[in-house]
Enzyme design. Structure first.
Site, PDB file in Angstrom:
ATOM      1  CG  HIS A 121      -2.691   2.356   1.975  1.00 29.86           C
ATOM      2  ND1 HIS A 121      -2.749   2.211   2.973  1.00 29.86           N
ATOM      3  CD2 HIS A 121      -3.899   2.358   1.407  1.00 29.86           C
ATOM      4  CE1 HIS A 121      -4.060   2.306   3.701  1.00 29.86           C
ATOM      5  NE2 HIS A 121      -4.816   2.029   2.533  1.00 29.86           N
ATOM      6  CG  ASP A 198       1.035  -2.640   0.560  1.00 33.36           C
ATOM      7  OD1 ASP A 198       0.375  -3.527   0.647  1.00 33.36           O
ATOM      8  OD2 ASP A 198       0.741  -1.334   0.938  1.00 33.36           O
ATOM      9  CD  GLN A 201      -5.982  -2.833  -3.315  1.00 33.77           C
ATOM     10  OE1 GLN A 201      -6.578  -3.526  -4.312  1.00 33.77           O
ATOM     11  NE2 GLN A 201      -6.476  -2.203  -2.283  1.00 33.77           N
ATOM     12  CE  LYS A 224      -7.052  -3.688   1.193  1.00 31.08           C
ATOM     13  NZ  LYS A 224      -7.867  -2.613   1.129  1.00 31.08           N
ATOM     14  CB  CYS A 364      -5.258   5.485   2.803  1.00 29.88           C
ATOM     15  SG  CYS A 364      -6.662   5.108   3.884  1.00 29.88           S
TER      16      CYS A 364
HETATM   17  C1  LIG Z   1      -1.961  -0.714  -1.212  1.00 31.04           C
HETATM   18  C2  LIG Z   1      -2.633  -0.808   0.148  1.00 31.04           C
HETATM   19  N1  LIG Z   1      -1.843  -1.082   1.117  1.00 31.04           N
HETATM   20  C3  LIG Z   1      -2.211  -1.180   2.466  1.00 31.04           C
HETATM   21  C4  LIG Z   1      -3.891  -1.210   2.652  1.00 31.04           C
HETATM   22  C5  LIG Z   1      -4.312  -1.484   4.061  1.00 31.04           C
HETATM   23  O1  LIG Z   1      -4.816  -2.577   4.307  1.00 31.04           O
HETATM   24  P1  LIG Z   1      -5.537  -3.073   5.542  1.00 31.04           P
HETATM   25  O2  LIG Z   1      -6.525  -1.950   5.714  1.00 31.04           O
HETATM   26  O3  LIG Z   1      -6.192  -4.310   5.404  1.00 31.04           O
HETATM   27  O4  LIG Z   1      -4.569  -3.251   6.622  1.00 31.04           O
HETATM   28  C6  LIG Z   1      -4.526  -1.061   1.555  1.00 31.04           C
HETATM   29  C7  LIG Z   1      -6.144  -1.175   1.674  1.00 31.04           C
HETATM   30  O5  LIG Z   1      -6.707  -0.242   2.117  1.00 31.04           O
HETATM   31  C8  LIG Z   1      -3.957  -1.064   0.372  1.00 31.04           C
HETATM   32  O6  LIG Z   1      -4.894  -0.889  -0.946  1.00 31.04           O
END
Ligand SMILES: Cc1ncc(COP(=O)(O)O)c(C=O)c1O
Lengths: 405, 125
Positions: A121, A198, A201, A224, A364
């Site tokens: 991401h 990270d 998910q 999430k 993203c």
């Molecule tokens: C794999 C992953 N990393 C990071 C994020 C970013 O999360 P957040 O927007 O809650 O900071 C997301 C969510 O959009 C994600 O799916």
């Protein structure tokens, strides 16, 4: 009883009618919906107990502090952390990664390497680019196999003597690929690199046990996993957190302050400058309680079944491409797909006309989109309340899409 | 509201322009070319113009984009052909909407306006 049959009544938003149809919410990977217990816990907190934490020697201040710290204890048990000191509250996954990139970034020198992967991401790419740019370090990425899994041979090649950080997702938010965290962390440790995972998910969908994962840092977002927006968790192995010099200053994170210097507070508050998201911590605690009551093994099994069904049903529709590992490989609770001749935005807009909410776009993850050879995809994703009937509705709607435009 | 009472998601003009765009293609002898992406979705549009004696002799577009963006690019190219460059650069979303005869939701407005801003770049504005 199926999990969705057990849980749907607890989510008031699922009663909504959208565009004349009952809402079919298949966008939980972007943000999940909230059970009544979470909404009520937060509203009760504001109605009865709100004050600032850690600073107030009065009843409300003490209640707020107790609740905030109780949330930490709950998360500590939920993720199998060795101690509560290892649980730092952040504003979310992105915030946690930035915190780490800032703090670890300061220790980098010219020519040092940060290893990421092609399925990340943007929030696990851009903060590392910024850290590297500031220090003359280099960002490299592990490529993917044709099935959308990490190329493990390449990991060995890329983890070199200059690798200082290895940052990767536990579960891809597009392909659903589950990465072998413990194996990767083990290799990184041998190469002398710090591992940052990270878990955005993964935390909502898989049982987590930090002691088994063997990484140094693990981050995720509450929103999430049935919790509120505005709060996330940064878990760090105690030794790794202790070795980290805080990069953000303010109240709460100090023991003593002089005009020209300060002494840091103990863990975990050292990394929590300023007034934290208190109501959000209360909401997160309620979300964790809710998930624990269901049992994360059951949650994982439920969503695995839905993902497999989706891959099979969508994959059988002519002109539909399903991205990511084949149905036989275990994947997270997301399925990205494309419809021949239709742009993903149009797919999402046409599905929305039937009350079906899916995400469309690059998610993203533009480097990953380039790997897929598309500008974007549509994506269906699941949570505890998602049902096999909803998957069938999606498949039927997708099958008839091409006649709509 | 019943589904029938709602305006169609995509007007007939959008559908028609998406299926059979009239101004998609390369432009030989282009004097201005610009390309940009919609950060929301990664859509990419290139606008090409040939300015001859202060007015736009020809305009074309290329790109990988959704129905709204494609239809908008097609209409933008059509509307600016024959116009003086400053008048072309002043083209606004309402002009395109009028041709498309569509209500565009706020979340998709950027799909509509991307070709307009790329055209302005191609004209050096
Ligand atoms: C794999 C992953 N990393 C990071 C994020 C970013 O999360 P957040 O927007 O809650 O900071 C997301 C969510 O959009 C994600 O799916």
């Amino acid at each position: 009883m199926r999990l969705d049959e057990q849980t749907r009544r607890d989510f008031p938003i699922l009663e909504r009618i959208v565009n004349g149809h009952p809402l079919v919410y298949l966008d939980s990977a972007a943000s999940s919906q909230k059970p009544r217990t979470v909404i009520e816990a937060m509203s009760q907190y504001y109605a009865r107990s709100h004050a600032n934490v850690h600073r107030s020697i009065h009843t409300l201040g003490e209640e707020a502090t107790e609740l905030y710290e109780a949330a930490r204890d709950r998360v500590h048990r939920f993720i199998g952390a060795a101690s509560r000191e290892e649980v730092v509250f952040t504003r979310g996954t992105t915030d946690g990664i930035n915190l780490l990139a800032e703090a670890l970034g300061r220790t980098l020198g010219p020519g040092d390497e940060i290893l990421i992967t092609e399925l990340e991401h943007h929030s696990n790419i851009v903060p590392w680019q910024m850290a590297a740019r500031d220090r003359g370090a280099i960002v490299r990425a592990v490529p993917l196999t044709r099935e959308g899994l990490l190329d493990l041979d390449a990991v060995d090649r890329l983890l070199g003597p200059r690798t200082r950080v290895f940052a990767f997702a536990h579960v891809s938010n597009v392909l659903g690929t589950i990465t072998p965290v413990a194996r990767l962390a083990e290799r990184a440790r041998r190469a002398g690199a710090v591992t940052v995972v990270d878990g955005a998910q993964a935390a909502p969908h898989l049982p987590l046990d930090m002691s088994a994962l063997q990484c140094d840092f693990y981050v995720f977002s509450a929103h999430k996993m049935l919790g509120p927006t505005g709060i996330g968790v940064l878990w760090g192995r105690r030794a790794a957190l202790e070795a980290l010099e805080p990069a953000r200053g303010g109240g709460e994170m100090i023991k003593e302050v002089w005009i020209d210097r300060a002494r840091w507070n103990d863990l975990p508050w050292r990394f929590e400058p300023g007034t934290p998201p208190i109501a959000e911590a209360v909401g997160l605690m309620a979300a964790v309680e809710y998930l624990e009551k269901l049992g994360m093994e059951q949650v994982a099994e439920h969503e695995r079944t839905l993902a497999r069904q989706t891959v099979e049903q969508l994959g059988a529709i002519p002109g539909v491409t399903v991205f990511g590992p084949p149905a036989t490989v275990e994947r997270g609770a997301v399925v990205a797909f494309g419809v021949e001749g239709l742009h993903p935005h149009d797919v999402a807009a046409l599905l929305d006309e039937q009350g079906i909410a899916v995400r469309a776009g690059h998610h993203c993850a533009q480097p990953l989109m380039r790997w897929c050879g598309v500008v974007g995809t549509a994506r269906a994703s699941f949570s505890v309340y998602s049902s096999p009937e909803e998957v069938s509705l999606l498949s039927h709607a997708v099958a008839s899409l091409r006649s709509h435009l | 509201m019943t589904p029938a009472a709602r305006p169609a998601l995509y007007s007939d003009t959008i559908r028609e322009r998406w299926r059979r765009p009239r101004f998609r293609g390369e432009l030989a002898g282009a004097t201005g070319v610009a390309e940009d992406v919609n950060p929301l979705c990664g859509d990419r549009v290139r606008m090409m113009v040939r300015v001859d004696d202060g007015s736009i002799a020809a305009a074309r577009f290329a790109g990988d984009s959704c129905a709204i963006c494609t239809a908008s690019a097609d209409v933008v190219a059509e509307l600016v052909e024959g116009r003086a460059a400053p008048a072309a650069a002043a083209l606004g979303a309402e002009d395109v909407l009028a041709v498309l005869q569509a209500d565009i939701r706020p979340s998709r407005l950027r799909c509509l306006t991307l070709p307009i801003s790329v055209l302005q770049q191609a004209l050096g504005r």
